[in-house]
Design a protein around this motif. Structure first.
Motif, short mmCIF file in Angstrom:
data_model
loop_
_atom_site.label_atom_id
_atom_site.label_comp_id
_atom_site.label_asym_id
_atom_site.label_seq_id
_atom_site.Cartn_x
_atom_site.Cartn_y
_atom_site.Cartn_z
N LYS A 58 12.07 -5.22 16.96
CA LYS A 58 10.80 -4.66 16.67
C LYS A 58 9.48 -5.83 16.45
O LYS A 58 9.63 -6.78 16.40
CB LYS A 58 11.05 -4.04 15.07
CG LYS A 58 12.11 -2.89 15.31
CD LYS A 58 12.23 -2.33 13.87
CE LYS A 58 13.19 -1.26 14.03
NZ LYS A 58 13.41 -0.45 12.61
N ALA A 59 8.49 -5.08 16.67
CA ALA A 59 7.02 -5.57 16.60
C ALA A 59 6.08 -5.10 15.88
O ALA A 59 6.13 -3.76 16.03
CB ALA A 59 6.78 -6.31 17.89
N ALA A 60 4.95 -5.52 15.31
CA ALA A 60 3.78 -4.87 15.04
C ALA A 60 2.73 -5.60 15.24
O ALA A 60 2.66 -6.89 15.19
CB ALA A 60 4.05 -4.41 13.70
N VAL A 61 1.44 -5.09 15.69
CA VAL A 61 0.33 -6.02 15.81
C VAL A 61 -0.67 -5.35 14.54
O VAL A 61 -0.81 -4.13 14.43
CB VAL A 61 -0.45 -5.71 17.26
CG1 VAL A 61 -1.70 -6.20 17.28
CG2 VAL A 61 0.71 -6.10 18.35
N VAL A 62 -1.10 -6.29 13.78
CA VAL A 62 -1.89 -6.04 12.58
C VAL A 62 -3.27 -6.43 12.70
O VAL A 62 -3.56 -7.50 13.33
CB VAL A 62 -1.30 -6.77 11.52
CG1 VAL A 62 -1.96 -6.21 10.03
CG2 VAL A 62 0.30 -6.61 11.30
N ASP A 71 -6.75 -0.48 4.36
CA ASP A 71 -7.05 -2.10 4.16
C ASP A 71 -6.71 -2.43 5.71
O ASP A 71 -7.61 -3.31 6.38
CB ASP A 71 -6.20 -2.54 3.47
CG ASP A 71 -6.56 -2.07 2.12
OD1 ASP A 71 -7.54 -2.44 1.51
OD2 ASP A 71 -5.48 -1.80 1.21
N VAL A 72 -5.54 -2.23 6.26
CA VAL A 72 -5.09 -2.66 7.66
C VAL A 72 -4.42 -1.49 8.52
O VAL A 72 -4.03 -0.67 8.12
CB VAL A 72 -4.01 -3.73 7.52
CG1 VAL A 72 -4.56 -4.96 6.73
CG2 VAL A 72 -2.83 -3.23 6.63
N ASP A 73 -4.62 -1.73 9.99
CA ASP A 73 -3.94 -1.02 10.85
C ASP A 73 -2.74 -1.71 11.41
O ASP A 73 -2.85 -2.99 11.42
CB ASP A 73 -5.02 -0.70 11.73
CG ASP A 73 -6.07 0.41 11.61
OD1 ASP A 73 -5.91 1.20 10.58
OD2 ASP A 73 -6.93 0.55 12.40
N TYR A 74 -1.67 -1.06 11.72
CA TYR A 74 -0.83 -1.73 12.54
C TYR A 74 -0.26 -0.81 13.70
O TYR A 74 0.12 0.40 13.38
CB TYR A 74 0.43 -2.30 11.53
CG TYR A 74 1.18 -1.08 10.96
CD1 TYR A 74 2.37 -0.77 11.77
CD2 TYR A 74 0.84 -0.32 9.94
CE1 TYR A 74 3.26 0.22 10.97
CE2 TYR A 74 1.73 0.71 9.15
CZ TYR A 74 2.88 0.88 9.95
OH TYR A 74 3.52 1.97 9.43
N LEU A 75 0.03 -1.48 14.96
CA LEU A 75 0.47 -0.68 15.95
C LEU A 75 2.03 -1.19 15.95
O LEU A 75 2.40 -2.43 16.30
CB LEU A 75 -0.29 -1.27 17.14
CG LEU A 75 0.36 -0.75 18.46
CD1 LEU A 75 0.35 0.65 18.50
CD2 LEU A 75 -0.31 -1.38 19.93
N ARG A 121 -2.48 2.11 7.98
CA ARG A 121 -2.53 3.06 8.92
C ARG A 121 -1.54 2.78 9.91
O ARG A 121 -1.85 1.64 10.73
CB ARG A 121 -3.93 3.46 9.40
CG ARG A 121 -4.04 4.80 10.57
CD ARG A 121 -5.32 4.93 10.79
NE ARG A 121 -6.07 3.97 11.48
CZ ARG A 121 -7.34 3.98 11.95
NH1 ARG A 121 -7.86 5.36 11.97
NH2 ARG A 121 -7.81 3.02 12.43
N ASN A 122 -0.63 3.45 10.50
CA ASN A 122 0.08 3.23 11.52
C ASN A 122 -0.64 3.89 12.57
O ASN A 122 -0.90 5.16 13.04
CB ASN A 122 1.53 4.08 11.56
CG ASN A 122 2.31 3.85 12.64
OD1 ASN A 122 2.52 5.01 13.25
ND2 ASN A 122 2.36 2.81 13.44
N THR A 123 -1.18 3.33 13.76
CA THR A 123 -1.86 3.75 14.65
C THR A 123 -1.27 4.69 15.87
O THR A 123 -1.78 5.27 16.72
CB THR A 123 -3.03 2.57 15.41
OG1 THR A 123 -2.01 1.53 15.78
CG2 THR A 123 -3.99 2.18 14.36
N ASN A 124 0.14 4.36 15.86
CA ASN A 124 0.93 5.15 16.66
C ASN A 124 0.99 6.59 16.34
O ASN A 124 0.80 7.44 17.18
CB ASN A 124 2.34 4.68 16.96
CG ASN A 124 2.58 3.15 16.96
OD1 ASN A 124 2.33 2.44 15.94
ND2 ASN A 124 3.05 2.80 17.96
#
Length: 373
Positions: A58-62, A71-75, A121-124
């Motif tokens: 798994k991966a996430a871009v923050v 505060d933060v978005d993550y893909l 916020r999960n941008t997916n």
């Protein structure tokens, strides 16, 4: 080339986290980079940093979020194993747990006393989550004693709350308008299912209607993977997740069995009594049995428990109250639904743990190099 990355354990998953400023913004370029970094064309991901299981690939871009109050978005990226592709349509609560700790550790969110709240916020999917990170003494901790079912390792406590989880991808808590219905799967007779979107789109099969218990071993679940994939692919167009005739996917809906509580032994050898939990749950993660349960799936099971007539509430003898205890292969996961209005939970919380494992530079083959060919 090399890219900075941080490896985190969130709950029972491991996830590489990347700062948005360090990776391509273009989705296609980012996918090619992740496939190369993880060695994702190889089913054992030997020549890369992938873990070769769905819970460790798994991966996430923050990034800092432009949305007020976030505060933060993550893909989130579910990197394929042996497929050379990345699935972008879902969310991962365990990785979100790691993102919360990462945001505090890296100074993206300032510490605010003994508990620091991170709104993500999960941008997916557009889902908004809150992570309350243990910062006792007003400092960031790298180690902790909080444990979760599936591992005896301790981590920093993170309370993870899903805000307004109902609807999401499909737009409705019940995308077919029914709390439960019969689903004909292949040439076999119909099985009773609840198709729910809360946390993630999930199809829950009443185990008894399929000749199962809902407390199957991981080995038995492995044997049932082809059948459960057929359940997933049959339910997907009914939930609006795939056009009839379209190529079936294996990320959504998530699929699993539910059944009544029975005594069993966890994968760590711990005995669990039937009185210790409310409903048995066995889920797939992509095309493998989940060793515990994904948090987005746990949210969906809890939401189904609030619905009269669902396959979950039939097991619990009626809609559940604030807490629902899920018996998973790894142990009991307690899920709390609060701010319930008209049967919809507006806050669903699970207690988790996270730990930053490494800060690293990942060496990635350049496009056109022999390694990238």
């Amino acid at each position: 080339m090399h890219i900075p990355a941080t490896l985190v354990r969130g709950g029972t998953s491991k996830c590489w986290l990347f700062n948005q400023v360090e990776v391509p913004a273009d989705r296609g370029e980012l996918e090619r980079l992740l496939v190369a970094a993880y060695g994702a064309t190889d089913p054992v991901e030997l020549d890369g940093v992938g873990g070769a299981t769905p819970t460790t690939s798994k991966a996430a871009v923050v990034s800092a979020s432009p949305q007020p109050g976030v505060d933060v978005d993550y893909l989130f990226a579910q990197v394929g194993i042996g497929t050379g592709s990345v699935e972008w349509t879902s969310n991962c609560g365990n990785c979100a747990t790691g993102v919360a700790l990462y945001a505090v550790t890296k100074g993206m969110v300032p510490v605010t006393g003994d508990r620091t709240r991170v709104v993500m916020r999960n941008t997916n999917t557009g889902a908004v989550l809150e992570g309350v990170v243990d910062t006792t003494g007003g400092v960031v901790h790298h180690f902790g004693r909080q444990t979760v079912p599936g591992t005896r390792a301790g981590g920093v406590a993170v309370g993870l709350t899903f805000r307004d989880p109902a609807g999401g991808t499909t737009g409705l808590l019940l995308p077919t308008g029914q709390a439960a219905q019969d689903l004909r799967v292949g040439a076999a007779g119909p099985v009773r299912v609840s198709m729910v979107t809360a946390g993630a789109p999930v199809v829950l099969v009443d185990a008894a209607s399929a000749g199962r218990t809902g407390a199957e071993s991981l080995e038995r679940m492995s044997a049932d993977v082809p059948w459960l994939r057929t359940v997933r692919h049959t339910a997907a167009p009914l939930m609006g997740l795939r056009r009839p005739g379209g190529e079936p996917g294996d990320a959504v809906p998530k699929v699993g069995l539910v059944g009544p509580p029975v005594p069993y032994t966890t994968t760590l050898g711990e005995p669990i009594g039937a009185e210790d939990y409310d409903v048995s749950v066995r889920m797939l993660t992509m095309n493998a049995p989940h060793p515990a349960i994904g948090l987005t799936s746990a949210v969906a099971v809890a939401a189904a428990g609030l619905l009269e007539g669902s396959v979950v509430s039939r097991i619990t003898d009626g809609p559940t109250d604030e807490w629902l205890r899920l018996g998973t292969p790894a142990g009991v996961v307690a899920v709390r639904c609060t701010d319930v209005r008209d049967g919809l939970p507006h806050r669903v919380t699970v207690q988790r743990a996270a730990r930053l494992l490494a800060d690293a530079r990942i060496y990635v083959p350049e496009a056109g190099s022999p390694q990238a060919a």
